[in-house]
Design a protein around this motif. Structure first.
Motif, mmCIF file in Angstrom:
data_model
loop_
_atom_site.group_PDB
_atom_site.id
_atom_site.type_symbol
_atom_site.label_atom_id
_atom_site.label_comp_id
_atom_site.label_asym_id
_atom_site.label_seq_id
_atom_site.Cartn_x
_atom_site.Cartn_y
_atom_site.Cartn_z
ATOM 1 N N PHE A 103 0.824 -1.206 0.000
ATOM 2 C CA PHE A 103 0.000 0.000 0.000
ATOM 3 C C PHE A 103 0.861 1.259 0.000
ATOM 4 O O PHE A 103 0.577 2.227 -0.701
ATOM 5 C CB PHE A 103 -0.962 -0.010 1.193
ATOM 6 N N ILE A 144 1.321 4.606 -2.584
ATOM 7 C CA ILE A 144 1.397 6.031 -2.230
ATOM 8 C C ILE A 144 2.668 6.650 -2.800
ATOM 9 O O ILE A 144 2.630 7.710 -3.425
ATOM 10 C CB ILE A 144 1.354 6.217 -0.697
ATOM 11 N N LYS A 159 2.489 7.172 -6.527
ATOM 12 C CA LYS A 159 1.616 8.298 -6.872
ATOM 13 C C LYS A 159 2.319 9.626 -6.612
ATOM 14 O O LYS A 159 2.132 10.593 -7.338
ATOM 15 C CB LYS A 159 0.335 8.232 -6.045
ATOM 16 N N ALA A 160 3.134 9.654 -5.553
ATOM 17 C CA ALA A 160 3.856 10.885 -5.236
ATOM 18 C C ALA A 160 5.098 11.036 -6.109
ATOM 19 O O ALA A 160 5.847 11.987 -5.953
ATOM 20 C CB ALA A 160 4.247 10.903 -3.771
ATOM 21 N N LEU A 174 -9.146 2.805 0.575
ATOM 22 C CA LEU A 174 -8.420 4.040 0.257
ATOM 23 C C LEU A 174 -7.830 4.063 -1.151
ATOM 24 O O LEU A 174 -7.625 5.130 -1.715
ATOM 25 C CB LEU A 174 -7.300 4.257 1.283
ATOM 26 N N PHE A 214 -9.227 6.263 -4.068
ATOM 27 C CA PHE A 214 -8.954 7.708 -4.007
ATOM 28 C C PHE A 214 -7.565 8.030 -4.542
ATOM 29 O O PHE A 214 -7.314 9.090 -5.086
ATOM 30 C CB PHE A 214 -9.062 8.210 -2.573
ATOM 31 N N LEU A 215 -6.660 7.090 -4.306
ATOM 32 C CA LEU A 215 -5.274 7.308 -4.696
ATOM 33 C C LEU A 215 -5.122 7.267 -6.207
ATOM 34 O O LEU A 215 -4.277 7.922 -6.792
ATOM 35 C CB LEU A 215 -4.450 6.167 -4.093
ATOM 36 N N LYS A 248 -7.339 7.782 -8.881
ATOM 37 C CA LYS A 248 -7.856 8.707 -9.902
ATOM 38 C C LYS A 248 -7.058 10.011 -9.899
ATOM 39 O O LYS A 248 -6.599 10.477 -8.880
ATOM 40 C CB LYS A 248 -9.340 8.979 -9.668
ATOM 41 N N ASP A 249 -6.913 10.579 -11.094
ATOM 42 C CA ASP A 249 -6.173 11.839 -11.195
ATOM 43 C C ASP A 249 -7.090 12.966 -11.638
ATOM 44 O O ASP A 249 -7.860 12.810 -12.550
ATOM 45 C CB ASP A 249 -5.030 11.689 -12.211
#
Lengths: 236, 231
Positions: free
Chosen positions: B158, B162, B165-166, B224, B227-228, B230-231
Motif C-alpha cells: 500500500f 502512495i 503516486k507521489a 483508500l 482515491f489514490l 484517480k487523477d
C-alpha cells in the motif's frame, strides 16, 4: 469560504479555554496533592505533561476527520485544516516530551549517572516508543506533502496516508504497553484516567486542564488555518 | 426479483475474481519475462546475508532474532517497491479504463504476498545456513516467518502505491512505513523468542492479533486505493 460563521469565529470557547487554563495554573500550584515517596511535589506536572498528550491525540483525531472530509468532498479547505491540526499536534507532542523530560529527571534518572548514559534504558519505555511512532508518522506526513507539487494531488495523497497511518497508529498505542516492561504509571491502559490512579482533588484540576489545553491547541490551529485561508484565497 | 439480484451479484463477484486472477497472472508473466528484477532481489538477499555472515560470526539468539527481522524488513521494501513503481503512466491509465481499482489493489496485494512468502522462506534458509541455526521448533518458526512476511508485504504494497503516486523513490516508502511497521515487528520478534527453547510456548492471542492487523490493512487498502488512483 462556504460556511461563513462557524466555530472558528465564535469566542465563547476561547474564553473558556483561557479561564480553564488560568484555573489549571492557579489550582494546580495551590491545591494540596498527595505526597508519594518517589514523586513528592513533582506530581503537579500531571496537569501539564499528561494534558499535552491528550491534546495531541485530540488534534490528530481532528486532523484525521478532516482528511476523511477532504476525500468525501474534495474541498481544499479540509486539506488545510487537516495539515494545520497535524502541525499543532506535533508541537504539543514535542511539549509532552519536554514536560516528560523534566519530570523524568527528578524521578527516573539515576543521579549517579550522567543523563546521556541512562538514556537508552529510559527510551525503551513503551509510552515513549508509542509517542515516537505517532510523531514519526506525522513528520512523514509533512515530508510526503512537501514532496508533491500539484495541489490537488498533494491533498489527496496526504489525506490517504493520514487516514491509513491514523488507523494503524491506534492499535499500536494499545498493543505496545502490553508488550514491553514499563516504569511509566498506567501501563495497562490510559494513565490518569483510571480511578485508582489519581486522588479526587487532583481530578478536580486534571479534567478541566485536559479540556483547557485541548481547546488552546484547537485555537492555535484555527489561527493558523485562518492565516492560510487568507494566503490561499485565490484557490479556495 | 431477488433471484435476479443474487445472480447479478454472484456474476459480479465471479467477474472481479477473474479480474484479480488475470492481473496476478499478468504480474507473474512480467516477472518471468523480465527476470533481471527477480534475480536482483535474490542477489540482494544473498548479499545482505553474506555481509552479515562476514561481519559477525555466530550471533547469540537474541541478536540472531533481531537481525533476522530487520533483514526481512529490508528485503520486503526492495521486493515490493517495484510493484507500483514499474508501472508506467500510460499503463496505469490503461488499467484505469478497464478494471475496478479494488480488483487492481487486491491483485497487487495477492501477488506481493505470494512473492514475499517465497522470499521469506528463501532468506530463512540462507540465514540458518550462514548464521547458525538456534531454532528449536522449526515448524512454528516457519509459520511465523510466513505470517510476518505476509504482514510486511501488505503494508509496504500500500505504501508503494502512495510513493508511486507521489512520484518518489523507495526512500520515501521507508520513511512512511517504518513507524507503522514497528509494532508488528515488535510482536513478531517477541513471538519468535519462544521458538528458541522448548520450555516456552507460543502466544496464540498475539498471532491472532497480527492476523487481525493484516486484515485491517487489506480493508484499509481496498477503501483508500480508489482515491489514490484517480487523477
Amino acid at each position: 469560504m462556504s460556511e461563513p460563521k462557524n466555530y472558528m469565529y465564535k469566542s465563547w470557547w476561547k474564553i473558556l479555554s483561557g479561564v480553564l487554563l488560568l484555573y489549571t495554573f492557579a489550582a494546580g500550584i495551590l491545591l494540596s496533592v498527595p505526597r508519594l515517596p518517589q514523586l513528592q511535589e513533582t506530581i503537579r506536572n500531571l496537569y501539564f505533561h499528561v494534558c499535552m498528550w491528550f491534546a495531541m491525540m485530540v488534534l490528530f483525531t481532528i486532523s484525521f476527520i478532516n482528511a476523511i472530509k477532504y476525500l468525501r468532498s474534495n474541498k481544499l479547505i479540509y486539506d488545510i485544516k487537516s495539515r494545520q491540526y497535524a502541525v499543532v499536534g506535533i508541537i504539543l507532542g514535542l511539549l509532552g516530551y519536554l514536560t516528560g523530560i523534566i519530570w523524568m529527571s527528578y524521578t527516573w534518572a539515576d543521579p549517579n549517572n550522567p543523563a546521556y548514559a541512562s538514556f537508552n534504558s529510559i527510551a525503551r519505555e513503551p509510552k515513549l516508543i508509542g509517542a515516537a511512532i505517532a510523531l514519526l508518522v506525522y513528520f512523514a506526513y509533512l515530508v510526503l506533502r512537501d514532496s508533491i507539487q500539484d495541489i490537488d494531488k498533494k491533498a489527496r495523497i496526504s489525506a490517504v496516508y493520514n487516514i491509513f497511518a491514523f488507523a494503524m497508529l491506534f492499535p499500536s498505542i494499545w498493543i505496545l504497553p502490553r508488550l514491553l516492561p514499563s516504569l511509566h504509571p498506567g501501563a495497562e491502559g490510559n494513565p490518569a484516567l483510571n480511578f485508582n490512579d489519581i486522588s479526587p482533588t487532583m481530578r478536580l484540576v486534571f479534567y478541566p486542564a485536559v479540556i483547557g489545553w485541548s481547546l488552546l491547541g484547537v485555537w492555535i490551529a484555527t489561527l493558523k488555518i485562518r492565516i492560510k485561508m487568507i494566503k490561499e484565497k485565490i484557490i479556495l | 426479483m431477488n433471484l435476479v439480484a443474487e445472480v447479478v451479484i454472484r456474476k459480479n463477484n465471479l467477474k472481479s475474481l477473474s479480474h484479480i486472477l488475470t492481473l496476478v497472472k499478468k504480474d507473474l508473466l512480467l516477472e518471468i519475462r523480465q527476470q533481471y528484477s527477480f534475480y536482483g532481489i535474490l542477489l540482494y538477499i544473498g548479499a545482505t546475508i553474506f555481509v552479515l555472515f562476514v561481519t559477525m560470526n555466530e550471533p547469540e539468539t537474541k541478536v540472531w532474532n533481531g537481525l533476522f527481522w530487520v533483514v526481512q524488513l529490508f528485503i520486503c521494501i526492495n521486493a515490493v517497491a517495484k510493484s507500483f513503481l514499474q508501472e508506467s503512466k500510460g499503463r496505469i491509465l490503461y488499467f484505469y479504463s478497464i478494471v475496478n481499482p479494488r480488483d487492481f489493489v487486491l491483485a497487487k496485494l495477492l501477488f506481493n504476498s505470494l512473492f514475499m512468502l517465497l522470499m521469506s522462506l528463501l532468506s530463512l534458509f540462507l540465514f540458518t545456513l550462514f548464521m547458525g541455526n538456534p531454532i528449536q521448533k522449526a515448524g512454528q518458526f516457519i509459520g511465523l516467518v510466513l505470517l510476518g512476511g505476509w504482514g510486511l508485504s501488505l503494508i509496504f504494497t500500500f505504501l508503494a502505491a502512495i510513493a508511486a503516486k507521489a512520484q518518489q523513490n523507495a526512500a520515501i516508502m521507508a520513511i512512511l512505513g517504518f513507524p507503522i511497521i514497528i509494532p508488528q515487528l515488535l510482536l513478531l520478534s517477541k513471538l519468535s523468542n519462544s521458538v528458541f527453547s522448548f520450555s516456552t510456548s507460543i502466544a496464540l492471542p498475539t498471532v491472532l492479533l497480527i492476523l487481525a492487523l493484516n486484515i485491517l490493512v487489506i480493508f484499509l487498502a481496498t477503501i483508500l486505493f480508489p482515491f489514490l488512483w484517480k487523477d
